[in-house]
Scaffold this active site. Structure first.
Site, short mmCIF file in Angstrom:
data_model
loop_
_atom_site.label_atom_id
_atom_site.label_comp_id
_atom_site.label_asym_id
_atom_site.label_seq_id
_atom_site.Cartn_x
_atom_site.Cartn_y
_atom_site.Cartn_z
N SER A 1 0.83 -1.19 0.00
CA SER A 1 0.00 0.00 0.00
C SER A 1 0.88 1.26 0.00
CB SER A 1 -0.97 -0.03 1.19
OG SER A 1 -2.03 0.86 0.99
N MET A 2 0.82 2.09 1.01
CA MET A 2 1.70 3.26 1.05
C MET A 2 3.16 2.84 0.91
SD MET A 2 2.31 6.13 4.06
CE MET A 2 3.39 5.08 5.06
#
Length: 270
Positions: free
Chosen positions: A96-97
């Site tokens: 994700s991030m």
């Protein structure tokens, strides 16, 4: 302590030192996540692969340090921390991030004239060129908690505990600010292989958006769609670890399978 060593100590957690490992894998957590998320992965891959988990400020043993609500600023500091680790092949994994950060760190390695990562693993994140008109309503804490519940990324008991929420919300909000303000710079490409992993029912990433990572490298790309949502990698931990081992360790050098799994203590990320 020299500045480079200090930066390494601040950002990198090495749970299972493996001085004879064939490769190193730097793992970058999701928004609100911490280095401990990758402890089981480190245990499973050692001693063939040495896992180095990145610890962002504002959480766990760095909880008293200010958060960094900027992807470029975090990538700069992570790059500075891992730059000295060039004595062995180095791969990057981000969820994700963490996938965005891993991509930006890889670009910094390339720009600095260093050896490119032997492989970039991106998980649970659409390619940087796939822009969405995605207005996630997270202005209030209540809205942010609702978003966390939607992605099933945080233990429900944590979300129901006001004291725990007070502790974790600043880091989660800072990470959301960093991701939502991130601006992709068109025209820049990596030259390393990219392995893309995604869940087939992730509300934040379509299969086409995940496949678009192929446009961000001149190297080969392989895509793996596994059952599950945004945190598919927790339930599919064995397959994820198998993929990591298959691409980082020659078959004849692989270590016997050890305890496997990604910790289920996690915070959702955009």
């Amino acid at each position: 302590m020299p500045q480079a060593a200090e930066q390494l100590q601040k950002w990198v957690r090495r749970s299972h030192p493996a001085p004879k490992a064939k490769a190193r894998l730097v793992c970058l957590p999701h928004a609100g996540g911490s280095a401990s998320f990758y402890f089981p992965v480190s245990k499973a891959l050692a001693p063939a692969v040495e896992v180095l988990a990145i610890q962002y400020p504002g959480r766990q043993d760095r909880r008293h340090e200010p958060n960094i609500p900027s992807i470029p600023d975090m990538a700069d500091q992570i790059f500075a921390a891992v730059r000295p680790l060039d004595d062995r092949p180095l791969a990057l994994f981000g969820h994700s991030m963490g996938a965005v950060l891993a991509y930006e760190v890889a670009l910094r390695m390339q720009d600095a004239g260093l050896s490119s990562p032997v492989r970039l693993f991106t998980s649970g994140r659409r390619a940087p060129s796939c822009r969405r008109d995605e207005r996630i309503p997270v202005e209030s804490d209540e809205q942010l908690v609702a978003e966390l519940r939607k992605l099933s990324g945080t233990d429900a008991t944590m979300l129901a505990d006001p004291e725990l929420l007070e502790m974790i919300m600043p880091a989660i909000r800072s990470d959301y600010d960093a991701v939502l303000s991130y601006q992709y710079e068109p025209g820049r490409k990596l030259d390393c292989p990219v392995t893309v992993l995604t869940g087939d029912s992730d509300p934040r990433v379509t299969v086409d958006e995940a496949a678009a990572w192929e446009h961000h490298t001149t190297g080969p790309t392989d895509l793996h769609v596994l059952p599950g949502g945004h945190f598919y990698l927790v339930d599919q931990n064995e397959r994820v670890i198998e993929l990591l081992a298959e691409r980082l360790v020659p078959r004849d050098a692989a270590a016997p399978p050890g305890p496997r799994g990604l910790t289920s203590a996690r915070s959702a990320s955009p």
